[in-house]
Design a protein around this motif. Structure first.
Motif, PDB file in Angstrom:
ATOM      1  N   ARG A 169      -8.087  73.307  45.265  1.00 41.80           N
ATOM      2  CA  ARG A 169      -8.225  73.613  46.681  1.00 41.80           C
ATOM      3  C   ARG A 169      -7.023  73.036  47.423  1.00 41.80           C
ATOM      4  O   ARG A 169      -6.225  72.311  46.839  1.00 41.80           O
ATOM      5  CB  ARG A 169      -9.522  73.033  47.239  1.00 41.80           C
ATOM      6  CG  ARG A 169      -9.659  71.536  47.089  1.00 41.80           C
ATOM      7  CD  ARG A 169     -10.955  71.033  47.674  1.00 41.80           C
ATOM      8  NE  ARG A 169     -11.104  69.600  47.457  1.00 41.80           N
ATOM      9  CZ  ARG A 169     -12.027  68.847  48.039  1.00 41.80           C
ATOM     10  NH1 ARG A 169     -12.882  69.388  48.890  1.00 41.80           N
ATOM     11  NH2 ARG A 169     -12.107  67.550  47.783  1.00 41.80           N
ATOM     12  N   PHE A 170      -6.896  73.374  48.703  1.00 44.86           N
ATOM     13  CA  PHE A 170      -5.784  72.895  49.548  1.00 44.86           C
ATOM     14  C   PHE A 170      -4.431  73.322  48.999  1.00 44.86           C
ATOM     15  O   PHE A 170      -3.437  72.602  49.116  1.00 44.86           O
ATOM     16  CB  PHE A 170      -5.824  71.375  49.716  1.00 44.86           C
ATOM     17  CG  PHE A 170      -7.086  70.848  50.347  1.00 44.86           C
ATOM     18  CD1 PHE A 170      -7.596  71.401  51.508  1.00 44.86           C
ATOM     19  CD2 PHE A 170      -7.762  69.771  49.778  1.00 44.86           C
ATOM     20  CE1 PHE A 170      -8.743  70.906  52.102  1.00 44.86           C
ATOM     21  CE2 PHE A 170      -8.915  69.260  50.362  1.00 44.86           C
ATOM     22  CZ  PHE A 170      -9.402  69.840  51.523  1.00 44.86           C
ATOM     23  N   MET A 171      -4.359  74.514  48.366  1.00 48.52           N
ATOM     24  CA  MET A 171      -3.089  75.079  47.917  1.00 48.52           C
ATOM     25  C   MET A 171      -2.437  75.847  49.064  1.00 48.52           C
ATOM     26  O   MET A 171      -3.031  76.068  50.118  1.00 48.52           O
ATOM     27  CB  MET A 171      -3.327  76.042  46.751  1.00 48.52           C
ATOM     28  CG  MET A 171      -3.909  75.424  45.504  1.00 48.52           C
ATOM     29  SD  MET A 171      -4.146  76.659  44.191  1.00 48.52           S
ATOM     30  CE  MET A 171      -5.498  77.629  44.881  1.00 48.52           C
ATOM     31  N   PRO A 189      -2.811  64.918  43.972  1.00 51.17           N
ATOM     32  CA  PRO A 189      -2.245  66.244  44.236  1.00 51.17           C
ATOM     33  C   PRO A 189      -1.405  66.756  43.072  1.00 51.17           C
ATOM     34  O   PRO A 189      -0.943  65.970  42.243  1.00 51.17           O
ATOM     35  CB  PRO A 189      -1.389  66.024  45.481  1.00 51.17           C
ATOM     36  CG  PRO A 189      -1.044  64.585  45.440  1.00 51.17           C
ATOM     37  CD  PRO A 189      -2.206  63.873  44.822  1.00 51.17           C
ATOM     38  N   THR A 190      -1.223  68.064  43.050  1.00 50.53           N
ATOM     39  CA  THR A 190      -0.524  68.692  41.950  1.00 50.53           C
ATOM     40  C   THR A 190       0.735  69.399  42.441  1.00 50.53           C
ATOM     41  O   THR A 190       0.821  69.788  43.607  1.00 50.53           O
ATOM     42  CB  THR A 190      -1.445  69.693  41.231  1.00 50.53           C
ATOM     43  OG1 THR A 190      -0.741  70.297  40.141  1.00 50.53           O
ATOM     44  CG2 THR A 190      -1.913  70.805  42.164  1.00 50.53           C
ATOM     45  N   ALA A 191       1.691  69.584  41.531  1.00 49.19           N
ATOM     46  CA  ALA A 191       2.891  70.375  41.776  1.00 49.19           C
ATOM     47  C   ALA A 191       2.783  71.741  41.124  1.00 49.19           C
ATOM     48  O   ALA A 191       3.722  72.544  41.178  1.00 49.19           O
ATOM     49  CB  ALA A 191       4.116  69.640  41.229  1.00 49.19           C
ATOM     50  N   ASN A 192       1.636  72.022  40.527  1.00 50.21           N
ATOM     51  CA  ASN A 192       1.422  73.244  39.762  1.00 50.21           C
ATOM     52  C   ASN A 192       1.728  74.496  40.588  1.00 50.21           C
ATOM     53  O   ASN A 192       1.348  74.602  41.753  1.00 50.21           O
ATOM     54  CB  ASN A 192      -0.021  73.286  39.264  1.00 50.21           C
ATOM     55  CG  ASN A 192      -0.330  74.506  38.431  1.00 50.21           C
ATOM     56  OD1 ASN A 192      -1.020  75.407  38.872  1.00 50.21           O
ATOM     57  ND2 ASN A 192       0.188  74.557  37.217  1.00 50.21           N
ATOM     58  N   THR A 209       7.912  68.130  44.381  1.00 48.80           N
ATOM     59  CA  THR A 209       7.051  67.094  44.956  1.00 48.80           C
ATOM     60  C   THR A 209       5.602  67.573  44.953  1.00 48.80           C
ATOM     61  O   THR A 209       5.258  68.538  45.636  1.00 48.80           O
ATOM     62  CB  THR A 209       7.478  66.761  46.397  1.00 48.80           C
ATOM     63  OG1 THR A 209       8.831  66.313  46.393  1.00 48.80           O
ATOM     64  CG2 THR A 209       6.583  65.687  46.994  1.00 48.80           C
ATOM     65  N   ALA A 210       4.760  66.900  44.184  1.00 49.26           N
ATOM     66  CA  ALA A 210       3.330  67.233  44.147  1.00 49.26           C
ATOM     67  C   ALA A 210       2.711  66.963  45.509  1.00 49.26           C
ATOM     68  O   ALA A 210       3.007  65.947  46.141  1.00 49.26           O
ATOM     69  CB  ALA A 210       2.639  66.407  43.075  1.00 49.26           C
ATOM     70  N   GLU A 229       0.519  66.685  52.045  1.00 50.14           N
ATOM     71  CA  GLU A 229       0.212  65.274  51.821  1.00 50.14           C
ATOM     72  C   GLU A 229       0.420  64.933  50.365  1.00 50.14           C
ATOM     73  O   GLU A 229      -0.046  65.662  49.476  1.00 50.14           O
ATOM     74  CB  GLU A 229      -1.238  64.978  52.215  1.00 50.14           C
ATOM     75  CG  GLU A 229      -1.640  63.524  52.023  1.00 50.14           C
ATOM     76  CD  GLU A 229      -3.117  63.293  52.287  1.00 50.14           C
ATOM     77  OE1 GLU A 229      -3.435  62.650  53.286  1.00 50.14           O
ATOM     78  OE2 GLU A 229      -3.932  63.766  51.477  1.00 50.14           O
ATOM     79  N   GLY A 230       1.116  63.797  50.120  1.00 49.83           N
ATOM     80  CA  GLY A 230       1.394  63.362  48.763  1.00 49.83           C
ATOM     81  C   GLY A 230       0.326  62.472  48.136  1.00 49.83           C
ATOM     82  O   GLY A 230       0.002  62.685  46.993  1.00 49.83           O
TER      83      GLY A 230
END
Length: 276
Positions: A169-171, A189-192, A209-210, A229-230
């Motif tokens: 979520r939050f992509m 968080p992800t960098a995907n 940056t993820a 947000e990181g």
């Protein structure tokens, strides 16, 4: 931390394809808010929904210079998604009312009309699509779990199609229903980053940056990821060239939960918050 303050800040991005671009601060929204959705272009954008401290259905049109208040969404909500070609043709779907929503509304330039619901209610879903007649609703949360769900809108109804690689979520997203891109998000968080070819998702090169709660605009081959947000809250902007991400000029203010519209050569970031 404290309660974050919703923002009315608007920034315009001017770029030149793969060349470095930059952000400039423009006229603010009339209603400061975060967790809103956006659609359209840099000179014909729509901002709708969000949270001002309470749920709002406020809708504003941007003409390239200033924002004008127009008719509200029928159902006030935040953490919704949107797609659309301009400030006269947009689609709003999902969100938090509460509880999580499957509601879909279509904007015709003057008012919103409720149309066919999503199959899976959710908030923090990601909208991919360039019009109000063709959209993807990707990921999100149903309130109990994080979703990998992906649904396609044909102008009348939603149909479940191939899921993303895992619940997120939050992509942010960019592109169309036949050539789409989603990036960032949480868990993480992800960098995907994942690319959509109209029938299936494929993992491609990650963001540098993820982050989650970020903004995204553009196409599958030329996309912009900004803010988020990181933690902490970020002003970082990255450009996708179809194969990899490169860092560009930062936003003037670190911000998350903003709306976005436009392309990698002429884009907008609006609203959001600066975090606790």
């Amino acid at each position: 931390g404290g309660t974050p303050s919703p923002s009315a800040l608007t920034e315009e991005w001017t770029g030149a394809g793969a060349a470095l671009g930059g952000w400039s601060t423009e006229n603010s929204l009339n209603t400061a808010r975060h967790e809103l959705a956006g659609a359209g272009t840099q000179t014909s954008a729509l901002a709708f929904g969000g949270n001002t401290g309470s749920f709002t259905g406020a809708t504003e049109q941007y003409d390239g210079t200033s924002w004008t208040e127009v008719n509200d969404l029928n159902t006030a909500r935040d953490l919704l998604a949107g797609t659309g070609a301009s400030n006269t043709a947009a689609l709003a779907f999902a969100g938090n009312t509460p509880p999580v929503s499957a509601l879909t509304e279509n904007y015709n330039g003057s008012s919103w009309t409720e149309v066919g619901d999503l199959n899976t209610a959710g908030s923090a879903r990601t909208g991919v699509g360039a019009t109000n007649t063709a959209a993807l609703a990707v990921g999100g949360s149903d309130g109990a779990s994080v979703l990998a769900s992906n649904e396609i809108w044909n102008g009348t109804s939603w149909t479940e199609v191939a899921d993303i690689s895992g619940g997120k979520r939050f992509m942010a997203g960019a592109g169309t229903t036949t050539a789409g891109l989603v990036f960032g998000g949480t868990p993480g968080p992800t960098a995907n980053t994942e690319s959509w070819n109209g029938s299936a998702w494929a993992e491609v090169n990650n963001l540098n940056t993820a982050r989650n709660q970020l903004g995204g605009i553009g196409t599958q081959d030329s996309a912009l990821a900004f803010g988020g947000e990181g933690p902490p809250n970020l002003a970082i902007t990255e450009l996708w060239n179809g194969s990899s991400w490169s860092e560009q000029s930062d936003l003037n203010a670190a911000i998350r939960f903003q709306g976005g519209a436009g392309t990698t050569t002429a884009g907008l970031s609006f609203g959001g918050d600066n975090g606790p």
